[in-house]
Design a protein around this motif. Sequence first.
Motif, PDB file in Angstrom:
ATOM      1  N   THR A 256       0.836  -1.188   0.000  1.00 41.07           N
ATOM      2  CA  THR A 256       0.000   0.000   0.000  1.00 41.07           C
ATOM      3  C   THR A 256       0.878   1.247   0.000  1.00 41.07           C
ATOM      4  OG1 THR A 256      -0.101  -0.070   2.418  1.00 41.07           O
ATOM      5  CG2 THR A 256      -1.882  -1.152   1.199  1.00 41.07           C
ATOM      6  N   ASN A 267       3.055   0.847  10.897  1.00 45.26           N
ATOM      7  CA  ASN A 267       2.930  -0.569  10.539  1.00 45.26           C
ATOM      8  C   ASN A 267       3.902  -1.425  11.339  1.00 45.26           C
ATOM      9  OD1 ASN A 267       1.013   0.126   8.655  1.00 45.26           O
ATOM     10  ND2 ASN A 267       2.392  -0.013   6.902  1.00 45.26           N
ATOM     11  N   SER A 323       3.121  -2.912   4.125  1.00 41.32           N
ATOM     12  CA  SER A 323       1.791  -3.289   4.592  1.00 41.32           C
ATOM     13  C   SER A 323       1.923  -4.041   5.900  1.00 41.32           C
ATOM     14  CB  SER A 323       1.064  -4.168   3.565  1.00 41.32           C
ATOM     15  OG  SER A 323       1.693  -5.429   3.455  1.00 41.32           O
TER      16      SER A 323
END
Length: 498
Positions: A256, A267, A323
């Motif tokens: 992403t 993340n 991600s």
Amino acid sequence: MKNLLTRRYTLPLFCLLCSLAVLAVCSRSSPLYATNDWVDANIYFTIGRGMHQGLMPYRDLLDHKGPLLYLLHWAAAAVSSTSFFGVWLLEVIAGWAFLYASARTLLLYCGRGWTFFSLPLLAACVYASPAFAQGDSAEEFCLPLLAIALYFFLACFGPGKQLPSFWVFAVNGAAAGAIFWIKFTLLGLHFAWMACFAFLIWIGHRSLGRALAACGAFLGGMVVISVPILLPYAVSGALPDLFQTYFGANLTSYATTPTHWSTPLYNLVMSGLSTALNNPVWAVLALLGGVFFVFRRGLLHPAAKAALLALAFFSGFFIWAGSMGWPYYGFPLSVYAVLGFACLGLLAQKLPARLPRGVVQIGFVPALALSLALCLAFSPNVSFMELKKEDLVQTKFAAIIQQEDGQTLLNYGFLDGGFYLSSGITPSCRFFCRINLPNYQELEAPVRQMVEEGYFDFIVTREEGPLPSMEEHYELVCTEYQTYDGVLLPYSLFRRKA
């Protein structure tokens, strides 16, 4: 017993025994299980089987992992194309390499008795954890390569230790090259490893030329391992397909785009915390060992303490920057669990009361028994040993397909469920199952057209009824319910109308 433990062949053989025992229990690829129903493992193995029929990954069979992973499954299919036995043997070899590299790390700080005692427990902590998944992940095959790098880091970056020779840089470069062609997001440890040594040579030893030469040896190792992997694709003209899928799809579709500069760090923190909470045993060992090595005097050169933190940070950052991923993404961080066992071994040496020498020497026997008990108690896969092969939906559908002499099959609308393996059919189209890419519907357009034209003899879906594109040419044979990943799902078999 002491003489036995000191013989050169004993340690590698014991690592092999631990790997065999633990992975027999913890991996669903093991002969103790009816099959490995994990969709990722089945995708890899379907591609490996297809390579024996002259099909090329990416060009003829589409998935987005690295070419070396498919080459490993090509080798597994050469051992057995009808079961995961060959895959399990590869897992055992990878487990042996991980444990042996970890044993060499322990021997830097602890005696052989503690090393033999720790190895089976380390194996249980790592392979019985939820992050191991069902077995046969890309992360699992990269774990020994990471353990080798960690060993050389500790062996060469301690106080008073000499700088590694160029062959050490070349060997670790080859390991990094192998990881690069399995799953390049796992390269964080090797990136930091080489950077730390390069800065130590350049700044600490005031030798820019030697630092550049070390980097050259590292890159040379990467090149040496890369050439034989890429050569078949170059000869067959499939290099554009490889680069477009492995790099293009993973970098532009799978990851992403960060909405803020802090997104990768977010993340990292959230996924790292989730991984630690779901895998508390090896996570606590890794954290305990890391803190001990950083704050304990005399174990590491002061610069190496910062370097160890860099290794851990970039290991996680490369994994989660794009991600937050899946639960098994954090499995490579279990490589640091060996630091916890080294810490415990060093602390045990400071105890005023010592165990009798004979007890220490045979400690590996109860340790191995305890390891197997822990695997049986805590591995999330053990309950699946109860399943019998004849009760699986894959086996039932395969019997129908073979009875009616089906030649073509499509796993339609979901990831590979193992129906190609059970039926013995090689996929006849590039998009042989759904893959985890956001633009899968665009990629699936050609196969939808083939379904609408009635190209396949049989189609398997994970739906109760026919999809709209199937109604004209296909009829329902049967629907069976089977649990996958804790959810009861309907699997339907369709055959082409006469």
